[in-house]
Design a protein around this motif. Structure first.
Motif, PDB file in Angstrom:
ATOM      1  N   LEU A  18      -6.862   7.085  50.040  1.00  0.00           N
ATOM      2  CA  LEU A  18      -8.047   7.939  50.143  1.00  0.00           C
ATOM      3  C   LEU A  18      -8.379   8.168  51.610  1.00  0.00           C
ATOM      4  O   LEU A  18      -8.299   7.263  52.423  1.00  0.00           O
ATOM      5  CB  LEU A  18      -9.239   7.248  49.472  1.00  0.00           C
ATOM      6  N   GLN A  19      -8.778   9.396  51.928  1.00  0.00           N
ATOM      7  CA  GLN A  19      -9.324   9.652  53.256  1.00  0.00           C
ATOM      8  C   GLN A  19     -10.839   9.674  53.070  1.00  0.00           C
ATOM      9  O   GLN A  19     -11.346  10.380  52.180  1.00  0.00           O
ATOM     10  CB  GLN A  19      -8.794  11.004  53.749  1.00  0.00           C
ATOM     11  N   PHE A  20     -11.585   8.912  53.862  1.00  0.00           N
ATOM     12  CA  PHE A  20     -13.008   8.735  53.583  1.00  0.00           C
ATOM     13  C   PHE A  20     -13.746  10.067  53.498  1.00  0.00           C
ATOM     14  O   PHE A  20     -13.690  10.893  54.417  1.00  0.00           O
ATOM     15  CB  PHE A  20     -13.688   7.847  54.627  1.00  0.00           C
ATOM     16  N   GLY A  21     -14.450  10.266  52.394  1.00  0.00           N
ATOM     17  CA  GLY A  21     -15.337  11.415  52.279  1.00  0.00           C
ATOM     18  C   GLY A  21     -14.673  12.707  51.855  1.00  0.00           C
ATOM     19  O   GLY A  21     -15.330  13.741  51.780  1.00  0.00           O
ATOM     20  N   LYS A  22     -13.367  12.677  51.591  1.00  0.00           N
ATOM     21  CA  LYS A  22     -12.635  13.918  51.296  1.00  0.00           C
ATOM     22  C   LYS A  22     -12.503  14.209  49.799  1.00  0.00           C
ATOM     23  O   LYS A  22     -12.320  15.346  49.395  1.00  0.00           O
ATOM     24  CB  LYS A  22     -11.226  13.844  51.914  1.00  0.00           C
ATOM     25  N   GLN A  23     -12.524  13.160  48.973  1.00  0.00           N
ATOM     26  CA  GLN A  23     -12.402  13.331  47.528  1.00  0.00           C
ATOM     27  C   GLN A  23     -13.780  13.186  46.899  1.00  0.00           C
ATOM     28  O   GLN A  23     -14.561  12.347  47.343  1.00  0.00           O
ATOM     29  CB  GLN A  23     -11.507  12.229  46.936  1.00  0.00           C
ATOM     30  N   HIS A  24     -14.045  13.976  45.913  1.00  0.00           N
ATOM     31  CA  HIS A  24     -15.348  13.871  45.251  1.00  0.00           C
ATOM     32  C   HIS A  24     -15.145  13.553  43.771  1.00  0.00           C
ATOM     33  O   HIS A  24     -14.212  14.062  43.149  1.00  0.00           O
ATOM     34  CB  HIS A  24     -16.120  15.173  45.404  1.00  0.00           C
ATOM     35  N   ALA A  25     -16.024  12.714  43.246  1.00  0.00           N
ATOM     36  CA  ALA A  25     -15.962  12.400  41.817  1.00  0.00           C
ATOM     37  C   ALA A  25     -16.276  13.666  41.011  1.00  0.00           C
ATOM     38  O   ALA A  25     -16.609  14.705  41.562  1.00  0.00           O
ATOM     39  CB  ALA A  25     -16.918  11.259  41.493  1.00  0.00           C
ATOM     40  N   ASP A  26     -16.147  13.569  39.697  1.00  0.00           N
ATOM     41  CA  ASP A  26     -16.230  14.764  38.842  1.00  0.00           C
ATOM     42  C   ASP A  26     -17.567  15.498  38.910  1.00  0.00           C
ATOM     43  O   ASP A  26     -17.605  16.716  38.823  1.00  0.00           O
ATOM     44  CB  ASP A  26     -15.973  14.373  37.383  1.00  0.00           C
ATOM     45  N   HIS A  27     -18.661  14.756  39.064  1.00  0.00           N
ATOM     46  CA  HIS A  27     -19.972  15.397  38.940  1.00  0.00           C
ATOM     47  C   HIS A  27     -20.820  15.263  40.194  1.00  0.00           C
ATOM     48  O   HIS A  27     -20.544  14.423  41.043  1.00  0.00           O
ATOM     49  CB  HIS A  27     -20.733  14.806  37.733  1.00  0.00           C
ATOM     50  N   MET A  28     -21.836  16.094  40.265  1.00  0.00           N
ATOM     51  CA  MET A  28     -22.835  15.977  41.338  1.00  0.00           C
ATOM     52  C   MET A  28     -24.200  16.275  40.727  1.00  0.00           C
ATOM     53  O   MET A  28     -24.302  16.834  39.648  1.00  0.00           O
ATOM     54  CB  MET A  28     -22.526  16.952  42.473  1.00  0.00           C
ATOM     55  N   MET A  29     -25.233  15.899  41.445  1.00  0.00           N
ATOM     56  CA  MET A  29     -26.604  16.172  41.002  1.00  0.00           C
ATOM     57  C   MET A  29     -27.265  17.097  42.007  1.00  0.00           C
ATOM     58  O   MET A  29     -27.038  16.968  43.207  1.00  0.00           O
ATOM     59  CB  MET A  29     -27.369  14.850  40.918  1.00  0.00           C
ATOM     60  N   TYR A  30     -28.055  18.056  41.500  1.00  0.00           N
ATOM     61  CA  TYR A  30     -28.936  18.777  42.416  1.00  0.00           C
ATOM     62  C   TYR A  30     -30.272  19.029  41.754  1.00  0.00           C
ATOM     63  O   TYR A  30     -30.375  19.082  40.518  1.00  0.00           O
ATOM     64  CB  TYR A  30     -28.294  20.075  42.931  1.00  0.00           C
ATOM     65  N   CYS A  31     -31.283  19.126  42.599  1.00  0.00           N
ATOM     66  CA  CYS A  31     -32.649  19.304  42.103  1.00  0.00           C
ATOM     67  C   CYS A  31     -33.380  20.157  43.131  1.00  0.00           C
ATOM     68  O   CYS A  31     -33.432  19.799  44.308  1.00  0.00           O
ATOM     69  CB  CYS A  31     -33.314  17.932  41.953  1.00  0.00           C
ATOM     70  N   ASP A  32     -33.914  21.284  42.719  1.00  0.00           N
ATOM     71  CA  ASP A  32     -34.567  22.206  43.649  1.00  0.00           C
ATOM     72  C   ASP A  32     -36.071  21.983  43.717  1.00  0.00           C
ATOM     73  O   ASP A  32     -36.714  21.670  42.706  1.00  0.00           O
ATOM     74  CB  ASP A  32     -34.283  23.658  43.240  1.00  0.00           C
ATOM     75  N   PHE A  33     -36.590  22.182  44.919  1.00  0.00           N
ATOM     76  CA  PHE A  33     -38.027  22.178  45.157  1.00  0.00           C
ATOM     77  C   PHE A  33     -38.462  23.632  45.296  1.00  0.00           C
ATOM     78  O   PHE A  33     -38.057  24.326  46.224  1.00  0.00           O
ATOM     79  CB  PHE A  33     -38.342  21.402  46.433  1.00  0.00           C
ATOM     80  N   LYS A  46     -30.415  18.511  37.790  1.00  0.00           N
ATOM     81  CA  LYS A  46     -29.251  18.995  37.041  1.00  0.00           C
ATOM     82  C   LYS A  46     -28.017  18.218  37.468  1.00  0.00           C
ATOM     83  O   LYS A  46     -27.796  18.015  38.668  1.00  0.00           O
ATOM     84  CB  LYS A  46     -29.022  20.474  37.326  1.00  0.00           C
ATOM     85  N   ILE A  47     -27.225  17.822  36.495  1.00  0.00           N
ATOM     86  CA  ILE A  47     -25.924  17.215  36.802  1.00  0.00           C
ATOM     87  C   ILE A  47     -24.863  18.187  36.327  1.00  0.00           C
ATOM     88  O   ILE A  47     -24.888  18.643  35.181  1.00  0.00           O
ATOM     89  CB  ILE A  47     -25.793  15.824  36.155  1.00  0.00           C
ATOM     90  N   VAL A  48     -23.965  18.530  37.237  1.00  0.00           N
ATOM     91  CA  VAL A  48     -22.948  19.568  36.966  1.00  0.00           C
ATOM     92  C   VAL A  48     -21.621  19.118  37.570  1.00  0.00           C
ATOM     93  O   VAL A  48     -21.592  18.212  38.404  1.00  0.00           O
ATOM     94  CB  VAL A  48     -23.374  20.924  37.586  1.00  0.00           C
TER      95      VAL A  48
END
Lengths: 355, 355
Positions: free
Chosen positions: A26-41, A50-52
């Motif tokens: 792994l190169q640090f910070g280059k691979q991302h797991a399947d999902h992410m969360m975002y929440c708008d103000f 939201k998890i997408v």
């Protein structure tokens, strides 16, 4: 976790990308797991988190984050023990700190319930991305960015809080060489140095590049007024061992209040190692290096855990640090990781089980 | 302009949005002209600049600009004269400064030919968005952002240079009240204060919000070490008139080298007004306010041109400035705008015709 009543909108990935990842390289910070969360103000309120599936998002070119650096972040890790339980380390510290950073950057604070409910849900979905074994973890990057469109220089009225994650092996595995800052500075009194504000990091890249051109890896920043006192290393707090005592700078409005830093101070107390939390002068450290009393320097941070410094440059002189037996750095790193990976009893109540 | 041999990829908007814009009621920075320019830095090279309809773009959530504030910008204006010719004011200054800012933020410099060729093409396409008449202009926002995906704290290997534009009326039309900074700071010695680095701006929003809660509009920043010397106002440089002399701080690594600032210094020399470019102490200004010798304070900047300060607060005391006849601020603003709108001879060769 205080997350029972929070509604989340979850859209799962159709098929995990995990089989395509080489976890041994792994190169640090280059691979991302399947999902992410975002929440708008929006309109003065944080909306439903939201998890997408992780992926690119649309932003206005005039979004304020691009122009005014109104952005903060955190770094956390999830660890998997031998029984496949997943643990966070002092997550309430990161939650409190991101809101402290946000406040200084005029960003609205994020609700605790939103934070923990969505983080827990995200980790449950992506639990296979947290790998067992020493040095492995899932690096967690919560961050907040200003998303209002419009280039007038004032605080945004829209924000996006996000959490993305990256599978990680040990970071900075080799000992590093550092230089004590004499020309450039990281932070001003009354500035934003204590916050994990985005611009604090970008501002260090050029001086760090100059250090790298001299064969050094990192800068230990000094106070901007006199360059006489050693503060922190930008991505790490710094400890100096002189004789059998540890020295580290007190936190102030220029220095990040590191979670690993405060944990190491506690672990040292537990082991009856004296820690002097006071201004550390360049002069004192250079003299200790010359007399042979300076035994170790190490950096502490979430991404890095503990990193050994093998030597430092000051005033164009390079000082090698001795290669001692049983260094504190190694000892406390093991101590810390034993707690993080649930290999020993957690007497301080630092870890929180997620799965 | 030095733009003959540069290839540009241009995609025009199918139908202009200009008819939907109320040019009498513009909110600064909220409306965008039809087109924008972007140019990516990939594999160590700036690619072909592209001009496309203004609109949202996709970015990776792990793009470094969101996490580390590795971003810089500029502010320029295009002015239309009575014969429908379009002029830029000292654009080479902005071009040079964005590269100076980029260098400090470890961002690769942008080629002059790319900059002027694409700016000229953009203005030709959107010339109807530059409106005639006093105070009207097309505000031009060049900026550069780090676009590499990956959350490790080091400089990006990908960047996007962009130019977006916004039709503008006069900015900050009313006189403002300011406060001299005593607790918070804008920049450290050896930091990035001289650069138009994104994070410099976001860091000011919170202290400015506190000032606004006290009924003040802006902060005049002082040196971070002692708070004894007046530096700049974050989006403006600052001039003080004591008796018949103007005083302004010299540029240094904490203060932006403003194009309007240096133009006003020159115009003052032209008119035999003495300008003292030297440290301006808080004490000196407070004493001059008390004795009645302090006649004016005004701010200078591209967005604002010249803004009158009607009073300032220091040490919890508010000092009203007198309402004098024929203030320098008004005089030099007219002087400057006469040149910008091509109403007088440009003896310094500052303006450049685009159309």
């Amino acid at each position: 976790m205080n997350s029972t009543d929070i509604r989340l909108d979850i859209t799962k990935i159709p098929k995990s990308r995990i089989d395509a990842v080489d976890f041994e390289n792994l190169q640090f910070g280059k691979q991302h797991a399947d999902h992410m969360m975002y929440c708008d103000f929006i309109d003065g309120e944080w909306q439903t988190p939201k998890i997408v599936p992780y992926g690119p998002m649309q932003f206005e070119p005039s979004a304020k984050v691009f122009h005014y650096g109104q952005a903060v972040f955190e770094g956390m890790k999830a660890f998997k023990d031998e029984e496949d339980k997943v643990w966070l380390f002092r997550p309430e510290q990161n939650f409190q700190r991101i809101n402290k950073s946000s406040k200084r950057m005029a960003i609205p604070e994020f609700p605790e319930s939103h934070f923990f409910a969505s983080l827990e849900a995200l980790l449950k979905l992506d639990k296979d991305w947290v790998r067992k074994g020493g040095g492995n973890s899932l690096y967690i990057r919560p961050f907040v960015i200003a998303t209002e469109s419009g280039v007038s220089a004032s605080e945004s009225d829209r924000y996006r809080f996000m959490i993305i994650t990256c599978p990680a092996q040990a970071y900075y595995s080799k000992p590093i060489k550092v230089i004590f800052a004499q020309d450039y500075s990281r932070a001003a009194d009354g500035g934003v140095g204590f916050a994990k504000a985005a611009g604090n990091y970008g501002a260090q890249f050029y001086p760090t590049k100059l250090a790298k051109e001299k064969g050094l890896d990192q800068i230990i920043w000094t106070d901007a007024s006199s360059h006489e006192y050693l503060e922190e290393a930008g991505t790490m707090n710094i400890f100096f061992r002189v004789g059998d005592k540890l020295f580290t700078a007190p936190t102030n409005d220029r220095i990040l209040d590191g979670v690993t830093r405060k944990s190491i101070i506690q672990l040292a107390k537990d082991k009856n190692v004296e820690v002097v939390v006071d201004k550390v002068s360049v002069k004192q450290i250079v003299e200790a290096a010359k007399s042979g009393e300076l035994k170790e320097i190490f950096g502490t941070g979430t991404a890095a855990a503990i990193v050994r410094v093998e030597g430092f440059e000051h005033d164009d002189v390079y000082y090698d640090l001795p290669d001692i037996e049983e260094p504190y750095g190694t000892f406390f790193k093991k101590n810390l990781q034993d707690i993080q990976y649930n290999r020993v009893e957690d007497t301080h109540g630092w870890t929180r089980q997620v799965i």
